[in-house]
Scaffold this active site. Structure first.
Site, PDB file in Angstrom:
ATOM      1  N   TYR A 298     -36.153  88.876   0.008  1.00  0.00           N
ATOM      2  CA  TYR A 298     -35.206  87.818   0.156  1.00  0.00           C
ATOM      3  C   TYR A 298     -35.359  86.698  -0.373  1.00  0.00           C
ATOM      4  O   TYR A 298     -36.137  86.184  -0.599  1.00  0.00           O
ATOM      5  CB  TYR A 298     -35.065  87.323   1.910  1.00  0.00           C
TER       6      TYR A 298
ATOM      7  N   ASP B  12     -41.747  83.948  -6.379  1.00  0.00           N
ATOM      8  CA  ASP B  12     -41.152  83.790  -5.484  1.00  0.00           C
ATOM      9  C   ASP B  12     -41.682  83.269  -4.137  1.00  0.00           C
ATOM     10  O   ASP B  12     -42.029  83.619  -3.933  1.00  0.00           O
ATOM     11  CB  ASP B  12     -39.834  84.493  -4.920  1.00  0.00           C
TER      12      ASP B  12
ATOM     13  N   LYS C 109     -39.955  74.970   0.648  1.00  0.00           N
ATOM     14  CA  LYS C 109     -40.267  74.424   2.255  1.00  0.00           C
ATOM     15  C   LYS C 109     -41.328  74.050   1.554  1.00  0.00           C
ATOM     16  O   LYS C 109     -41.099  72.626   2.273  1.00  0.00           O
ATOM     17  CB  LYS C 109     -40.921  75.928   3.043  1.00  0.00           C
TER      18      LYS C 109
END
Length: 430
Positions: free
Chosen positions: A150, A243, A271
């Site tokens: 994702y 990523d 994050k």
């Protein structure tokens, strides 16, 4: 199926009833709804170190940690102080600040591949923008990604695999244009032959990968697999994009790029870089990043990019992450993973872990790809999660998410969790 209202706490039930009238599904991000484990969501009101308190006063050992940003735990005093100080000077300017420069310098110090970076407000924005840059740099459109990965909900990345090996993708959601998904090729994770076949069949703008995937649960790369991606990207003329929204600054001071020893062309971060506030970034070598406007011709902008509160939280978070912090985080992770394995005993359960990340798969065999994750016993997993919540432990409410150990968790929290897990396993298999 939701848990009957008689088994829910009253304040959370009331909030959920109100929420479903004004928020789709009662939440602002799907996994929070807890539908995957067959119950209604809890509503958080306060976080204290490694613990979360809900609207009814129930206290949980929190292993979600806002899905990863809170590597120091909830409301760390130094992070809170930094955010307060920044807010007192103004919450947003729409102009450059010294904090942005300092944060970029700190990231560049930790990740040598990142000579320059551009901040955004979300990982979705950062991944989308990195893809745009790769397409501009290569003059190509197709990208290669992996099943179960994702990278945010932009159209071209919200795709699922078609039939057969290395086929063009199909839209993974209504509203995603077929043309947008068609530029994405999807292959299984940890499958070298599929990667080679795809690279023989297509000239890619980019190969996009989580170097340590945690969006299908934690499924680390097989030995040599990231090296293969580097080799195939170079031979194909594609850019390799890592990523690291989840793994960045969590698994090592320089993220998975450092821990795994493979250098991508571009890195996507999120994050931890925001310290619990909305922030993300993408970065890479100067020659590539200077294609971004206003230095170059690839456009990307954002009113709240580099927001001073988020920058303050992120910079403080990173400065607290020294080598000793990573040793403590690794020790906590290892203790948790070992305890969960012992609690599971000879049941069909796999516990997969790396520094700062753990997943308990309800599978008789180790999970190496998305198909393996999908084959897990999701019903049993849901019962186990509900049993943990009933015992004061808050796990990620999805088989396809990772647990996030933090520096605020200590041995007592781990031991309490393992005891709850053992009782929950016994309940599931009673």
């Amino acid at each position: 199926m939701a848990v009957p209202s008689s088994l829910r706490d009253a304040r959370s039930a009331e909030l959920y009833a109100r929420a479903v009238r004004v928020l789709p599904g009662g939440v602002n991000s799907p996994v929070r709804a807890m539908r995957a484990i067959g119950r209604d969501p809890l509503f958080a009101v306060r976080g204290e170190g490694p613990e979360l308190v809900d609207a009814d006063g129930n206290r949980y050992v929190d292993w979600v940690m806002s899905w990863g940003p809170l590597i120091h735990g909830h409301a760390h005093p130094e992070v809170v102080a930094a955010v307060k100080a920044a807010a007192e000077s103004g919450t947003s300017f729409g102009a450059p600040t010294a904090g942005e420069v300092e944060l970029a310098e700190e990231v560049a110090r930790r990740m040598p591949v990142v000579e320059m970076l551009r901040m955004t407000s979300s990982g979705t924005e950062a991944a989308m923008s990195a893809i745009r840059l790769a397409r501009a740099a290569t003059g190509r459109e197709p990208i290669l990604k992996f099943a179960g990965a994702y990278h945010g909900h932009s159209d071209g990345l919200l795709a699922e695999g078609g039939s057969g090996l290395a086929t063009q993708a199909l839209p993974a959601s209504p509203g995603v244009p077929r043309a947008a998904a068609a530029a994405t090729v999807i292959v299984p994770w940890n499958d070298p032959d599929a990667v080679r076949a795809a690279c023989e069949a297509h000239r890619f703008a980019a190969i996009v990968a989580e170097p340590i995937p945690a969006n299908m649960g934690l499924v680390p790369p097989a030995d040599g697999f990231l090296d293969l991606l580097r080799e195939e990207a170079t031979a194909n003329g594609a850019l390799l994009i890592f990523d690291e929204v989840i793994s960045g600054f969590r698994v090592a001071p320089g993220g998975a790029t450092e821990a795994r020893g493979v250098t991508p062309d571009l890195v996507v971060l999120g994050k931890v870089i925001g310290g619990g506030l909305p922030a993300a970034a993408y970065g890479g070598p100067r020659a590539l990043m200077e294609r971004i406007a206003p230095a170059g011709d690839v456009y990307q902008a954002g009113t709240l990019s580099g927001n001073p509160l988020a920058v303050a939280a992120g910079l403080t978070t990173l400065r607290l992450l020294d080598d000793g912090a990573y040793r403590r985080l690794a020790a906590t992770t290892d203790r948790l993973a070992a305890g969960l394995r012992e609690a599971a005993g000879d049941r069909p359960v796999q516990v997969q872990s790396t520094c700062g990340l753990v997943t308990t798969f309800f599978s008789a065999e180790p999970v190496a790809d998305y198909a393996g994750a999908q084959a897990c016993d999701l019903e049993a997993f849901g019962r186990w999660c509900r049993a943990l919540l009933a015992r004061g432990v808050y796990p990620p409410p999805s088989q396809f998410e990772a647990w996030f150990p933090s520096l605020a968790h200590d041995d007592e929290h781990v031991d309490r969790t393992v005891a709850a897990a053992a009782a929950a396993f016994a309940e599931v298999w009673s």
